[in-house]
Each structure stands twice: as C-alpha cells, then as structure tokens.
Scaffold this active site. Sequence first.
Site, PDB file in Angstrom:
ATOM      1  N   LYS A   9       9.551  -0.562  12.992  1.00  0.00           N
ATOM      2  CA  LYS A   9      10.737   0.139  13.528  1.00  0.00           C
ATOM      3  C   LYS A   9      12.016  -0.651  13.233  1.00  0.00           C
ATOM      4  CE  LYS A   9       9.218   0.156  17.795  1.00  0.00           C
ATOM      5  NZ  LYS A   9       7.910  -0.540  17.586  1.00  0.00           N
ATOM      6  N   ARG A  84      11.094   4.692  25.717  1.00  0.00           N
ATOM      7  CA  ARG A  84       9.699   4.264  25.626  1.00  0.00           C
ATOM      8  C   ARG A  84       8.839   4.911  26.678  1.00  0.00           C
ATOM      9  NH1 ARG A  84      10.585  -1.006  22.867  1.00  0.00           N
ATOM     10  NH2 ARG A  84       8.491  -1.710  22.509  1.00  0.00           N
ATOM     11  N   ARG A 123       5.172 -12.631  11.766  1.00  0.00           N
ATOM     12  CA  ARG A 123       6.580 -12.205  11.786  1.00  0.00           C
ATOM     13  C   ARG A 123       7.494 -13.360  12.201  1.00  0.00           C
ATOM     14  NH1 ARG A 123       8.448  -7.312  15.442  1.00  0.00           N
ATOM     15  NH2 ARG A 123       7.336  -8.471  17.047  1.00  0.00           N
ATOM     16  N   ARG A 156       8.639 -14.860  18.040  1.00  0.00           N
ATOM     17  CA  ARG A 156       8.801 -14.302  19.387  1.00  0.00           C
ATOM     18  C   ARG A 156       7.674 -14.722  20.328  1.00  0.00           C
ATOM     19  NH1 ARG A 156      10.273  -8.034  18.453  1.00  0.00           N
ATOM     20  NH2 ARG A 156       8.721  -7.891  20.116  1.00  0.00           N
ATOM     21  N   ARG A 167       0.675  -4.905  24.560  1.00  0.00           N
ATOM     22  CA  ARG A 167       1.789  -4.050  24.116  1.00  0.00           C
ATOM     23  C   ARG A 167       1.270  -2.756  23.507  1.00  0.00           C
ATOM     24  NH1 ARG A 167       4.483  -8.261  20.363  1.00  0.00           N
ATOM     25  NH2 ARG A 167       5.809  -6.557  19.661  1.00  0.00           N
TER      26      ARG A 167
HETATM   27  P1  AP5 Z   1       9.076  -4.905  12.621  1.00  0.00           P
HETATM   28  O1  AP5 Z   1      10.053  -4.139  11.802  1.00  0.00           O
HETATM   29  O2  AP5 Z   1       9.572  -6.088  13.364  1.00  0.00           O
HETATM   30  O3  AP5 Z   1       8.251  -3.925  13.598  1.00  0.00           O
HETATM   31  P2  AP5 Z   1       8.667  -3.258  14.971  1.00  0.00           P
HETATM   32  O4  AP5 Z   1       8.007  -1.926  15.020  1.00  0.00           O
HETATM   33  O5  AP5 Z   1      10.158  -3.295  15.158  1.00  0.00           O
HETATM   34  O6  AP5 Z   1       7.916  -4.246  15.960  1.00  0.00           O
HETATM   35  P3  AP5 Z   1       8.326  -4.803  17.386  1.00  0.00           P
HETATM   36  O7  AP5 Z   1       7.274  -5.828  17.712  1.00  0.00           O
HETATM   37  O8  AP5 Z   1       9.759  -5.281  17.406  1.00  0.00           O
HETATM   38  O9  AP5 Z   1       8.164  -3.567  18.286  1.00  0.00           O
HETATM   39  P4  AP5 Z   1       7.982  -3.570  19.770  1.00  0.00           P
HETATM   40  O10 AP5 Z   1       8.278  -2.157  20.075  1.00  0.00           O
HETATM   41  O11 AP5 Z   1       6.691  -4.090  20.276  1.00  0.00           O
HETATM   42  O12 AP5 Z   1       9.033  -4.687  20.266  1.00  0.00           O
HETATM   43  P5  AP5 Z   1      10.479  -4.606  20.934  1.00  0.00           P
HETATM   44  O13 AP5 Z   1      11.263  -5.764  20.506  1.00  0.00           O
HETATM   45  O14 AP5 Z   1      11.052  -3.255  20.790  1.00  0.00           O
HETATM   46  O15 AP5 Z   1       7.885  -5.317  11.623  1.00  0.00           O
HETATM   47  C1  AP5 Z   1       6.830  -6.149  12.042  1.00  0.00           C
HETATM   48  C2  AP5 Z   1       6.455  -7.135  10.912  1.00  0.00           C
HETATM   49  O16 AP5 Z   1       5.941  -6.392   9.811  1.00  0.00           O
HETATM   50  C3  AP5 Z   1       7.663  -7.920  10.361  1.00  0.00           C
HETATM   51  O17 AP5 Z   1       7.246  -9.210  10.051  1.00  0.00           O
HETATM   52  C4  AP5 Z   1       8.073  -7.144   9.083  1.00  0.00           C
HETATM   53  O18 AP5 Z   1       8.678  -7.979   8.122  1.00  0.00           O
HETATM   54  C5  AP5 Z   1       6.722  -6.609   8.622  1.00  0.00           C
HETATM   55  N1  AP5 Z   1       6.826  -5.311   7.949  1.00  0.00           N
HETATM   56  C6  AP5 Z   1       7.534  -4.230   8.392  1.00  0.00           C
HETATM   57  N2  AP5 Z   1       7.382  -3.190   7.534  1.00  0.00           N
HETATM   58  C7  AP5 Z   1       6.554  -3.637   6.541  1.00  0.00           C
HETATM   59  C8  AP5 Z   1       5.986  -3.023   5.366  1.00  0.00           C
HETATM   60  N3  AP5 Z   1       6.251  -1.750   5.038  1.00  0.00           N
HETATM   61  N4  AP5 Z   1       5.162  -3.758   4.588  1.00  0.00           N
HETATM   62  C9  AP5 Z   1       4.860  -5.064   4.919  1.00  0.00           C
HETATM   63  N5  AP5 Z   1       5.363  -5.701   6.017  1.00  0.00           N
HETATM   64  C10 AP5 Z   1       6.194  -4.984   6.818  1.00  0.00           C
HETATM   65  O19 AP5 Z   1      10.067  -4.773  22.482  1.00  0.00           O
HETATM   66  C11 AP5 Z   1       9.556  -6.000  22.961  1.00  0.00           C
HETATM   67  C12 AP5 Z   1       9.414  -5.930  24.464  1.00  0.00           C
HETATM   68  O20 AP5 Z   1      10.700  -5.695  25.066  1.00  0.00           O
HETATM   69  C13 AP5 Z   1       8.524  -4.805  24.997  1.00  0.00           C
HETATM   70  O21 AP5 Z   1       7.153  -5.185  24.987  1.00  0.00           O
HETATM   71  C14 AP5 Z   1       9.087  -4.624  26.401  1.00  0.00           C
HETATM   72  O22 AP5 Z   1       8.624  -5.642  27.268  1.00  0.00           O
HETATM   73  C15 AP5 Z   1      10.581  -4.834  26.192  1.00  0.00           C
HETATM   74  N6  AP5 Z   1      11.296  -3.579  25.909  1.00  0.00           N
HETATM   75  C16 AP5 Z   1      11.942  -3.242  24.755  1.00  0.00           C
HETATM   76  N7  AP5 Z   1      12.465  -2.012  24.859  1.00  0.00           N
HETATM   77  C17 AP5 Z   1      12.150  -1.567  26.099  1.00  0.00           C
HETATM   78  C18 AP5 Z   1      12.370  -0.345  26.792  1.00  0.00           C
HETATM   79  N8  AP5 Z   1      13.027   0.674  26.215  1.00  0.00           N
HETATM   80  N9  AP5 Z   1      11.885  -0.218  28.040  1.00  0.00           N
HETATM   81  C19 AP5 Z   1      11.213  -1.221  28.638  1.00  0.00           C
HETATM   82  N10 AP5 Z   1      10.932  -2.396  28.034  1.00  0.00           N
HETATM   83  C20 AP5 Z   1      11.400  -2.559  26.783  1.00  0.00           C
END
Ligand code: AP5
Length: 209
Positions: A9, A84, A123, A156, A167
């Site tokens: 994402k 979410r 990552r 992270r 997660r």
């Molecule tokens: P990346 O692009 O970082 O993936 P992502 O889907 O953004 O993963 P996240 O871990 O950030 O998602 P998440 O939803 O768990 O975390 P968030 O920070 O939102 O890609 C991942 C890896 O793959 C990278 O190394 C990248 O380089 C690689 N990659 C990507 N595409 C590729 C491809 N095509 N080919 C090869 N490699 C590739 O949330 C974290 C925490 O915050 C949550 O658990 C929760 O506690 C809190 N939080 C966040 N938002 C909310 C909300 N709205 N409500 C409540 N809690 C929340």
Amino acid sequence: MLGPPGSGKGTCAHIISELFDLPVITTGDMLREAASNETEYGKVAGEYMNRGDLVPNYIVNGIVRDRLMKPDTDKGFILDGFPRSVAQADALDNILRDKGVQLDHVVFIVLEDEKIVGRLSLRRSCPECGAVYHLTSNPPKTKGVCDHCGTDLIQRNDDKEDVIKRRLEVYRRNTQPLLDRYEQKGIVRRFQGDNPLEKIPGLLQKLLS
Ligand code: AP5
C-alpha cells in the site's frame, strides 16, 4: 489504499503521489511519529501498534479529520491505512461530506499471506519522508540511507513475525469487510501486490486513468 499488511500500500501510494502530484496521508506514519514524540495520544497509540492491534478510533479519526482539513488536500489526496474498520469508514464518510468531496477509487492490493512475512521482515522505512525499501527487491542506493531525503532508515517495531501474524488477523476481521462496502459503490480497483516494481507506475497509471 486497501490491502493486507505488507501488500505494498505504502509503495503504491508513493508512486501514485508522484504520478498525480497528490499528498499521501498515511495513518501508520502519523501514529508512529506521535508515538516517537511521546505525545499523550502517541503513547497510547504506540502500545496498540506494538501489539499489532488497531489504535482506538477516538485517536485515529481525529488525526485524519485534522489532516484532511489542510488546504493541500483540496486538489485530492491518497489515504493509506485509513479506513480500517466499518466505524472508520463511517467517520470517513462524514469527513468527506463536510469537505464536499467523494472517493474516486479504492485500490485493493491482493497478496498471499506466505509472501507477506518475508517481505515485512526485510522492509526498511524512512522515518522522515515515509519512503519504503526492501533489502533485496528494492534496496536504497546507499546502504541504510533514504534515497529521497538522506535520513537513516529504520526497521519498524511491528515487523516481527508474531506481530505480523496478529496484524493479519486484525486485517481479516476488521478491514477486509470494507471491501464489500466499496464494491457496492463500484469504486474498487484490484491490483496485484507482486507486480515487478519497475512495471508498477505504468500499471497504476492505467488503472486510475
Ligand atoms: P509496503 O509498501 O510497506 O506495504 P504496506 O501494505 O504499506 O505495509 P504496512 O506494513 O505499512 O501496512 P500495515 O497496514 O500493516 O501498516 P501501517 O503502517 O498502515 O511494502 C512492504 C514491503 O514490500 C516493503 O519492503 C516494499 O519495499 C516491498 N514491496 C512492496 N511492493 C513490492 C513489489 N511489488 N515487489 C517486491 N517488493 C515489494 O499500520 C501499522 C499499525 O498502525 C497498525 O497495525 C495499527 O496498529 C496502526 N494503524 C494504522 N492505521 C490505523 C487506523 N486507520 N486505525 C487504527 N490503527 C491504525
């Protein structure tokens, strides 16, 4: 941007941002910043994030509302990590109504669980500009340093195997049901999460034009 943890994402959001010159609003980054600054809400948020649970709505909804009221979002914006849950989607509908805009697209990224753990454990992220890297598939040009802003990259706290599994459970229970809601509105655009990185800009341009 909708999809399981690690599906890409953030990676795709930053590519769309460059393609269409739109700001990315990443709730995860905003919450991590609040946690590292140890603000009142940040301390609470950090506890939930380190366990892999959703941060309570009274914190997240307020952060998103405040951010979306800033003028740089008037020409459009990309939401990464919000909503979410059904309650957050209801809150978003209210914010969008107050702002007088609507969602054009929901990019739903599809990726199997087996690929997710391998991705997240390798990552590295930029705490300053939010750019994401992968040690093998998408490494920075200089080891450990962000290509865009020169900041030292970090791993992270929630990219540990047991927290990643939690997660994924939370995603399935709370976030996946949103897909139906947006399917009914006809705005879901499915995108394969393991496309070769160099092809992603062209594919996203086509998907969203
Ligand atoms: P990346 O692009 O970082 O993936 P992502 O889907 O953004 O993963 P996240 O871990 O950030 O998602 P998440 O939803 O768990 O975390 P968030 O920070 O939102 O890609 C991942 C890896 O793959 C990278 O190394 C990248 O380089 C690689 N990659 C990507 N595409 C590729 C491809 N095509 N080919 C090869 N490699 C590739 O949330 C974290 C925490 O915050 C949550 O658990 C929760 O506690 C809190 N939080 C966040 N938002 C909310 C909300 N709205 N409500 C409540 N809690 C929340």
